[in-house]
Design a protein around this motif. Structure first.
Motif: not given
Length: 467
Positions: A376-381, A386-387, A430-436
């Motif tokens: 289950l820890r793989k999910y947290l990592e 990612t977020y 798109y749920k990413t920190v977009a590169p500028g």
């Protein structure tokens, strides 16, 4: 002038310092340490025994986006899945905005999306309105859904894939005494045979996913710790058809001390009505006053409307200190996955539910083996990697721009910039920190500093006038 002191961000990577809910009854005392302690994670349970004559059993507590997405993924992956939800017709007070990527990623049918918002107005404390959405491409939009529709769809799809959906109220669970003992869940089942009283029932499972919201009983069972929370208050208002045309593909966001000292007010379009709401962490007792102010700010556009439903609910402000204990994991609001500044939670709830379920399916080899905390820890990592940047960026924005009315004026002014709009929508949709673009980023930094300097000057002038 009222100023709000924001607490520091509790990051997703913060280590828990809470006591373990199941300490070793026979601890060994260590008197001398010759080397510093080294942190390590238990590896995935490759040596876990195969389950004989049955598949892994997992209970999902809560039937919102997190629970529905988790249950569907588990059932598809060969897990014997039980989803327990008390209110199958639940209408959570929620703005209902979902990003474009969620529609494709979760294969959502377009008929459950009430409105496709392509225009937004950000309205400052002085009622200066800025049009947002000028950089959207023809196919891009923000989806507006009703939670009772979205949640029911995800639960039904989980059921169609083999999940057992139980209309019941989760009460508590007996923790296992050995590494492979089952959890015993206690709940009240509402099957229609006992009327509104329901019947007491129990269920044995091998793992539990807590998707039961901000007041999670699963979180309490594993001593997951508390967090600050906001109160969201929302009214669904049926407005005349001619006024509904204005909100056909438009959403509004109001900022100012009058509508919320630390959040924003909103008017979001639904199928045949608008949702008008606000929220606050710091002044919960004044929530109805803020709601009235939000209605007043939008009064000309909702004039003649009739309130058809009133809703209120707690919304977490940051992740819990502990989101995992043994074979129990938290997802969605139960874990605290709501972003600062925007207050978004639907996508992150569904995504965390799916990611947690995927880790269980993988660790159990499609339900054939027992799982442990390492699986289950793989999910947290994966989630934190990612977020975490998204949560941190939005936390900083809230602290900078929601602290006073002059700062909010600067925020709205900044939102008029097309580059800001493009970066914001690309990141949200798109749920990413977009590169500028480096040159545009430099211009943005200069403009932001200029806006904040003007805001600070305005704040000082207002303070002088108030003396």
């Amino acid at each position: 002038m009222t100023f709000v002191a924001f607490k520091p961000f509790t990051g997703l990577r913060r280590s828990s310092v809470l006591p373990c809910p199941n300490p070793n009854p026979n601890p060994t005392t260590i008197t001398t340490l010759s080397k510093p302690l080294v942190k390590f994670h238990v590896s995935a349970a490759r040596t876990s025994p195969k389950l004989s004559n049955r598949n892994l059993r997992v209970a999902v507590i809560g039937g919102g986006p997190a629970g529905g997405a988790a249950a569907e993924t588990l059932a598809k992956g060969g897990i014997e899945t039980f989803l327990i939800e008390r209110k199958l017709d639940n209408c959570k007070p929620c703005g209902g905005a979902i990003p474009l990527c969620m529609v494709g990623e979760f294969d959502l049918p377009l008929d459950i999306i009430d409105r496709r918002v392509t225009k937004m107005k950000m309205i400052s404390p002085s009622n200066i309105a800025v049009d947002i959405g000028q950089t959207l491409k023809p196919h891009e939009y923000i989806g507006m859904v009703r939670r009772e529709v979205l949640d029911a769809y995800l639960r039904d799809r989980a059921k169609d894939n083999g999940a057992n959906v139980i209309n019941g109220l989760f009460l508590k669970m007996d923790m296992p005494t050995t590494w492979d003992d089952p959890f015993v869940l206690h709940y009240t089942e509402y099957d229609g045979k006992q009327g509104a009283v329901g019947s007491k029932s129990t269920l044995e499972v091998d793992a539990v996913i807590g998707a039961d919201g901000a007041n999670s009983r699963v979180a309490k069972a594993i001593n997951a710790g508390d967090y600050d929370y906001a109160i969201a208050f929302q009214e669904r208002i049926k407005i005349p058809d001619d006024k509904m045309v204005y909100y056909e593909n438009l959403a509004e966001m109001y900022v100012g001390d009058d509508v919320s000292p630390d959040f924003y007010g909103w008017v979001f379009p639904k199928c045949d009505h608008v949702a008008v709401g606000t929220g606050t962490v710091t002044h919960k007792s004044d929530i109805k006053k803020f709601q009235l102010a939000t209605r007043n700010r939008a009064k000309d556009k909702i004039l003649g409307g009739k309130i058809i439903r009133v809703e209120a609910h707690p919304i977490p402000e940051h992740p819990r200190p502990r989101r995992l204990s043994g074979r129990v994991a938290l997802v969605g609001d139960a874990a605290g996955y709501v972003t600062k500044c925007s207050g978004e939670g639907i996508y992150f709830a569904a995504k965390s539910g799916r990611m947690c379920a995927e880790a269980i399916v993988e660790g159990s080899q499609n339900g054939k083996k027992m799982v442990d905390e390492g699986d289950l820890r793989k999910y947290l990592e994966k989630w934190d990697k990612t977020y975490w940047p998204t949560y941190k960026v939005l936390d900083v924005l809230q602290k900078v721009f929601y602290r006073s009315n002059p700062a909010r004026e600067a925020f709205v002014e900044m939102c008029a910039d097309k580059y800001v709009q493009k970066m914001t929508f690309d990141s949200y949709l798109y749920k990413t920190v977009a590169p500028g673009n480096p040159l545009e980023d430099l211009k943005l930094a200069v403009n932001t500093i200029g806006s904040l300097v003007r805001a600070n000057a305005l704040r000082k002038e207002m303070e002088r006038l108030n003396v």
